[in-house]
Design a protein around this motif. Sequence first.
Motif, PDB file in Angstrom:
ATOM      1  N   GLU A 266       8.350  -3.511   4.331  1.00 62.21           N
ATOM      2  CA  GLU A 266       7.749  -3.047   3.088  1.00 62.21           C
ATOM      3  C   GLU A 266       7.478  -4.195   2.116  1.00 62.21           C
ATOM      4  O   GLU A 266       8.017  -4.252   1.016  1.00 62.21           O
ATOM      5  N   ASN A 270       2.004  -5.525   3.082  1.00 56.07           N
ATOM      6  CA  ASN A 270       1.996  -4.361   3.962  1.00 56.07           C
ATOM      7  C   ASN A 270       1.839  -3.055   3.194  1.00 56.07           C
ATOM      8  O   ASN A 270       1.220  -2.110   3.687  1.00 56.07           O
ATOM      9  N   ARG A 271       2.419  -3.001   1.991  1.00 58.36           N
ATOM     10  CA  ARG A 271       2.197  -1.801   1.175  1.00 58.36           C
ATOM     11  C   ARG A 271       0.730  -1.681   0.796  1.00 58.36           C
ATOM     12  O   ARG A 271       0.178  -0.576   0.715  1.00 58.36           O
ATOM     13  N   SER A 272       0.092  -2.829   0.600  1.00 60.58           N
ATOM     14  CA  SER A 272      -1.339  -2.815   0.302  1.00 60.58           C
ATOM     15  C   SER A 272      -2.139  -2.312   1.498  1.00 60.58           C
ATOM     16  O   SER A 272      -3.079  -1.520   1.347  1.00 60.58           O
ATOM     17  N   GLN A 274      -0.972  -0.326   3.825  1.00 57.17           N
ATOM     18  CA  GLN A 274      -0.662   1.106   3.905  1.00 57.17           C
ATOM     19  C   GLN A 274      -1.554   1.897   2.952  1.00 57.17           C
ATOM     20  O   GLN A 274      -2.137   2.927   3.321  1.00 57.17           O
ATOM     21  N   GLU A 323       1.007  -1.512  10.854  1.00 58.30           N
ATOM     22  CA  GLU A 323       0.657  -0.492   9.860  1.00 58.30           C
ATOM     23  C   GLU A 323      -0.291   0.555  10.452  1.00 58.30           C
ATOM     24  O   GLU A 323      -0.177   1.742  10.147  1.00 58.30           O
TER      25      GLU A 323
END
Length: 572
Positions: A266, A270-272, A274, A323
């Motif tokens: 996270e 990677n959140r971007s 996602q 992802e």
Amino acid sequence: MTTNDVVLLADMLARSRGETVPVLEDAEHETYFSAKQYLRHFNTTHDDLLSGIVDGAQDGGIDALYMFANGFCIRDDIPLKGLGRNAQLDLIVLQVKNTKGFGESAIDKLVVNLPRLLDFGRDEEVLAKTLNPRVIEITRRFLSVYRTLEMPTLRILTCFVALKADQLHPNTVEKSNLIADVLRHSFASCSPTIDFIDASVLSDMAREKPSVMRSIALAENPISTDTAGGYIGVVRLDEYENFITDDSGNLDASLFEANVRDYEGETIVNRSIQATLEKHDENVDFWWLNNGVTIVANRVQPANKLLELESPQIVNGLQTSHEIYKRSRGAASGSENRSVLVKIIQAEDDTVRDRIIRATNSQTNLSLSSLRATDKVQRQIEEYLLKSDLYYERRKNLYSNRGIRVDDLVSIDQMGQALLAGLVQMPHVARGQVSTVFEDEVYDLLFASTHPIGVYLAAIRMQRRCEGFLRAEATTRGQVEDFSFHLCMLATIAATRRNRPSAAEIAQISDVPSEGVLQDLLQMVREEFAEGARRRREVLFDRVAKDGVVTEQLLLRAKNYLSSSSKRAVVI
């Protein structure tokens, strides 16, 4: 199944036996061979296969135990970074018998022991009275990983192999349902599978050649240049998901140069990714907002919008791939028209391949294990060890399927452990956290450009000498992994007669310690392990072996050993 199947399988086992001498005994080799075939789609290494063998006294009816997270074998205690919701977690329980049938007693043992081992509230002091340390350690690691992951999808596969079986009695199949019942009782959401493998099935598995050809469907005809073998195109997300997963819908570890721990979890990046995947914007395609992935293959054969790839490897785009895989395991998202940018390069030459891996990852801050394999020092080690008939696998399975003895194979992990023990004097880290080999600070200590090349040969020879010594001793054969790194540290000190030997001093070691010296050093290890167990109130040595205080005490004893002993010969 015919009698011929039994005979032919026996021939296969005999031919492959030379690969594991003298590391494994006959029964252990049968387990190694069976595990290699049964786990063939997990792309396991010899390190992976050896790490799971628990056969021996008090094994609880289990000959091997393996754990995989998203298709990658988990062999040490380093916490996994966030793999997201619904990560795939697999536990494989293997029993191998050189018998003509599948005995019900084997099922009875697992029905009794699996619930005990897979209980979060288990008492290891009680378990240690009837089960060996390796069984306890691996199942402890499994329970820890399960609790760390966020709502993992769990499969538990139990496999019974009978090398001479000619029939499977219906009563045995019926009774095996008891195993599925106790597993569901331990983990209500798990998917248990019970397999019975006879000589015919195992022979077929061994004959099955792993597929080296895969196809990827592009959304439009690819762009290519005058230089043959390079293509750029976009692949619809659904098609890319199909490409990176196996027939069971699991992430196909064989496609990735990297290690599961190279996935950053996270992070902001990677959140971007996602968020971009989750947000459906008809006016914005995914590939507009993402750098895409790079795939290298030995050969690329275009056919309109389809590319046939021989031995493909995803060398850049690990985070994006994970992802996209996580997205496919989430809620159904209906039709999908978005695409990911894919660069595909034909690179059969290993040097060219390494340049591509290094160049395509040059703008990231990642310390991918795959990048380490391209380092100049890793190539130098490979070339140097080859002169001593040792095959250095700087890249996963570099020398696989060549019939080379396990004792002649040296992985980066093994080399890292030997250096952690002998050079850096951190055997507790070598025992429990081998993954740290790839972390910047540790890696730079172990594989510094200033080290003389001879240190790598000397270090692995010392480690192998200690392992062989412990295997030959009946009282320590079951504890090789616990004792070997601490013994290697002391043996290196004894051979150099230096409390803190340098890389140059280790490189000068020409012979390994004698039997008598190793006996003396082993006694020191035993005594400090016993003291560590008392201090920690542990009943199992695997946790003691991972304790830095034990290392400190052994280093103090080593100092006294050098000062009190004469400069007698310590080598053979």
